[in-house]
Design a protein around this motif. Structure first.
Motif: not given
Length: 150
Positions: A117-143
């Motif tokens: 997971v760190e291998l692909f996470m390292s391809k993103f800026e920290q802010s991008e990864m945090e925004q992605f995870i926030d959005t993914y968590e929001k998607l989970n909540q919507v579902l």
């Protein structure tokens, strides 16, 4: 939004969701090797985190039938990763915990998964990864909300 824009976004979502899921499953299977399936890994991970649970709780948590959980638990028990302990007060209740061998195996596998997971996470800026995870968590909540309404 226009109907065309909505349809375009739907198509993009379905296409990328399918592609990412398939690639992730394939790469994760490589990391896990032949000793354990992804479902078994998720069960070990859950039990490791909560310490002890019942198969009924696992079935609820993973949204599957108890028979599916029982099959996975049996395989993990046969490998020596899971211990079953009957409740002293109610012998019908069986608690599942990891054995020492199960904990060692889980930690070894988790280290491989974390590196992957760190291998692909390292391809993103920290802010991008945090925004992605926030959005993914929001998607989970919507579902979850949609499922609860059904």
């Amino acid at each position: 939004m226009s109907k065309e824009t909505i349809q375009s976004l739907i198509d993009r979502y379905i296409d990328v969701s399918f592609s990412v899921t398939k690639k992730e499953e394939s790469l994760m299977t490589e990391q896990l090797g032949s000793e354990i399936t992804q479902d078994q890994h998720y069960i070990l991970r859950y039990i490791y985190r909560v310490g002890s649970c019942t198969s009924t709780k696992l079935a609820e948590e993973f949204e599957v039938k108890k028979s599916a959980i029982t099959a996975i638990i049996n395989r993990l028990w046969e490998k020596g990763f899971i211990k079953r302990t009957r409740d002293e007060m109610d012998r019908r209740v069986v608690y599942l915990t990891l054995t020492e061998q199960g904990e060692i195996f889980y930690q070894k596998i988790e280290e491989k998964i974390n590196c992957f997971v760190e291998l692909f996470m390292s391809k993103f800026e920290q802010s991008e990864m945090e925004q992605f995870i926030d959005t993914y968590e929001k998607l989970n909540q919507v579902l979850i909300e949609i499922k609860d309404k059904q």
